[in-house]
Scaffold this motif. Structure first.
Motif, short mmCIF file in Angstrom:
data_model
loop_
_atom_site.label_atom_id
_atom_site.label_comp_id
_atom_site.label_asym_id
_atom_site.label_seq_id
_atom_site.Cartn_x
_atom_site.Cartn_y
_atom_site.Cartn_z
N ASN A 1 43.51 -35.98 -124.61
CA ASN A 1 44.00 -37.17 -125.31
C ASN A 1 44.47 -38.27 -124.37
OD1 ASN A 1 43.51 -36.02 -127.86
ND2 ASN A 1 45.52 -35.03 -127.89
N ILE A 2 43.92 -38.29 -123.17
CA ILE A 2 44.15 -39.39 -122.24
C ILE A 2 43.00 -40.37 -122.43
CG2 ILE A 2 44.48 -40.08 -119.84
CD1 ILE A 2 46.69 -38.27 -120.92
N VAL A 3 43.25 -41.47 -123.13
CA VAL A 3 42.19 -42.39 -123.53
C VAL A 3 42.23 -43.68 -122.73
CG1 VAL A 3 41.29 -43.77 -125.45
CG2 VAL A 3 42.14 -41.45 -125.86
N LEU A 4 43.41 -44.16 -122.40
CA LEU A 4 43.55 -45.48 -121.78
C LEU A 4 43.77 -45.39 -120.27
CD1 LEU A 4 45.90 -47.17 -124.39
CD2 LEU A 4 43.40 -47.24 -124.29
N VAL A 5 43.27 -46.39 -119.57
CA VAL A 5 43.53 -46.49 -118.13
C VAL A 5 45.02 -46.55 -117.87
CG1 VAL A 5 43.24 -47.99 -116.11
CG2 VAL A 5 41.31 -47.58 -117.64
N SER A 6 45.76 -47.21 -118.74
CA SER A 6 47.22 -47.30 -118.57
C SER A 6 47.88 -45.93 -118.69
CB SER A 6 47.82 -48.26 -119.59
OG SER A 6 47.47 -47.88 -120.92
N ILE B 1 45.90 -38.02 -111.58
CA ILE B 1 44.99 -38.43 -110.51
C ILE B 1 45.04 -37.43 -109.36
CG2 ILE B 1 44.43 -40.25 -108.85
CD1 ILE B 1 45.58 -42.26 -110.80
N LYS B 2 46.24 -36.99 -109.03
CA LYS B 2 46.39 -36.02 -107.95
C LYS B 2 45.69 -34.71 -108.26
CE LYS B 2 50.85 -37.83 -106.30
NZ LYS B 2 52.29 -37.54 -106.13
N SER B 3 45.61 -34.38 -109.56
CA SER B 3 45.01 -33.10 -109.95
C SER B 3 43.48 -33.13 -109.93
CB SER B 3 45.48 -32.71 -111.36
OG SER B 3 44.95 -33.60 -112.34
N LEU B 4 42.90 -34.32 -109.76
CA LEU B 4 41.44 -34.42 -109.74
C LEU B 4 40.89 -33.71 -108.50
CD1 LEU B 4 40.95 -38.18 -110.70
CD2 LEU B 4 40.73 -36.18 -112.19
N SER B 5 39.89 -32.89 -108.69
CA SER B 5 39.31 -32.14 -107.57
C SER B 5 38.25 -32.98 -106.86
CB SER B 5 38.71 -30.82 -108.07
OG SER B 5 37.80 -31.05 -109.12
N GLU C 1 38.32 -40.69 -102.48
CA GLU C 1 37.81 -40.94 -103.84
C GLU C 1 38.97 -41.18 -104.81
OE1 GLU C 1 33.66 -38.55 -104.31
OE2 GLU C 1 35.43 -37.32 -103.87
N LYS C 2 40.07 -40.45 -104.62
CA LYS C 2 41.26 -40.68 -105.46
C LYS C 2 41.80 -42.09 -105.21
CE LYS C 2 42.72 -35.82 -105.52
NZ LYS C 2 43.72 -34.84 -105.04
N ALA C 3 41.76 -42.53 -103.98
CA ALA C 3 42.23 -43.88 -103.64
C ALA C 3 41.37 -44.93 -104.34
CB ALA C 3 42.20 -44.08 -102.13
N LYS C 4 40.06 -44.69 -104.42
CA LYS C 4 39.17 -45.62 -105.11
C LYS C 4 39.52 -45.72 -106.60
CE LYS C 4 35.04 -45.28 -102.17
NZ LYS C 4 33.61 -44.88 -102.10
N VAL C 5 39.83 -44.56 -107.19
CA VAL C 5 40.22 -44.55 -108.60
C VAL C 5 41.49 -45.38 -108.80
CG1 VAL C 5 41.00 -43.12 -110.53
CG2 VAL C 5 39.13 -42.33 -109.07
N GLU C 6 42.48 -45.18 -107.93
CA GLU C 6 43.73 -45.91 -108.04
C GLU C 6 43.52 -47.41 -107.83
OE1 GLU C 6 46.18 -43.82 -105.20
OE2 GLU C 6 47.17 -42.70 -106.82
N ASN D 1 50.69 -41.60 -115.37
CA ASN D 1 50.82 -40.19 -114.98
C ASN D 1 50.03 -39.95 -113.69
OD1 ASN D 1 50.97 -37.41 -114.77
ND2 ASN D 1 50.64 -37.05 -116.96
N LYS D 2 50.66 -40.23 -112.58
CA LYS D 2 49.98 -40.11 -111.28
C LYS D 2 49.56 -38.68 -110.97
CE LYS D 2 52.03 -44.17 -109.09
NZ LYS D 2 50.73 -44.88 -109.02
#
Length: 280
Positions: A243-248, A257-261, A266-271, A253-254
């Protein structure tokens, strides 16, 4: 540029290529003028009779993604990103609920069952503002070229009248009750005519002129996570399932992003892309 080149729209209709429409779509995404001119030159080099609008937009997105301003691709692909919220329509309902909450509507609920005079009805979104009660049908399409047609308006109106009959029988004192169609595509002319005749609200892609769906999302920064070109599709689907729908939501919830494998770069690019969408 030969203005007689015909292109094929997602609906299958043909129309002459319009440089003005390309420039408008680019400007609306906030793409700077210097890149805008480069994009126009690039796409006009690719044109041929019968080219589809989807191919034109793909060329534009790829060019922006390879440019010195790659994050503009996220805002340019808003319509496609909304379609990628599917196949379920629930994330779109959450998007609509978030927009309404930001506009001062209260008691905003999704997936509500209301008893009508004849039968019960599942309402996508229910909202209250001042003395008004709004029953909202979220008509979601995940394929380009589709339009919301008058059958939807007829269906929504019938359900609304059944619920309204039950409310009146119970002595409901709200001064206003209104049916409302929210859709991520364009509407047929018959939908608009029927809605105006029956006192229904319609919010669609490009309709009305003010506070249409695209404008509401862009002005309030309610970008769906599917806009993020730096985020792999697998993770987008995983987040939507949570249920995480919005970029906001992702920004707030940082830990998500940290939990992304994926690697730290690549995490920096997402941020960076998130910051662009929410702060530009």
């Amino acid at each position: 540029m030969n203005s007689t080149i015909n292109i094929i729209k997602a609906t299958g209709e043909r129309e002459p290529y319009s440089r003005e429409k390309i420039i408008y779509s680019i400007k609306r995404a906030g793409i700077p003028d210097v890149l805008r001119d480069q994009v126009v030159r690039h796409i006009e080099e690719k044109l041929f009779p019968g080219i589809s609008t989807s191919e034109i937009y793909r060329h534009i997105s790829e060019f922006i993604g390879r440019s010195a301003h790659p994050y503009y691709e996220a805002s340019y692909n808003l319509k496609r990103a909304i379609m990628e919220l599917g196949p379920s329509g629930f994330p779109f309902e959450q998007l609509v609920a978030a927009i309404l909450s930001s506009k001062g509507y209260r008691d905003v609920q999704t997936n509500v069952t209301l008893q009508g005079k004849c039968v019960s009805h599942e309402i996508d979104v229910l909202a209250v503002k001042n003395e008004g009660h709004y029953l909202i049908e979220c008509k979601f399409h995940n394929q380009p070229g589709l339009r919301t047609d008058v059958k939807v308006a007829l269906y929504v109106d019938a359900r609304f009248q059944d619920v309204l009959s039950a409310w009146k029988a119970e002595g409901d004192r709200h001064k206003l009750h209104q049916a409302w169609i929210f859709t991520n595509t364009k509407c047929s002319k018959d939908v608009i005519s029927y809605a105006n005749c029956r006192g229904m609200k319609v919010t669609a892609w490009g309709y009305p002129d003010k506070d249409n769906l695209q404008e509401l999302i862009e002005s309030g920064k309610y970008y769906p996570i599917t806009c993020l070109v730096s985020l792999p599709n697998f993770f987008k689907q995983k987040l939507l399932a949570q249920n995480i729908v919005l970029v906001s939501d992702l920004k707030a919830n940082k830990n998500l992003i940290k939990s992304l494998s994926v690697s730290d770069p690549e995490k920096a690019k997402v941020e960076q892309e998130i910051n662009y969408l929410l702060n530009s």
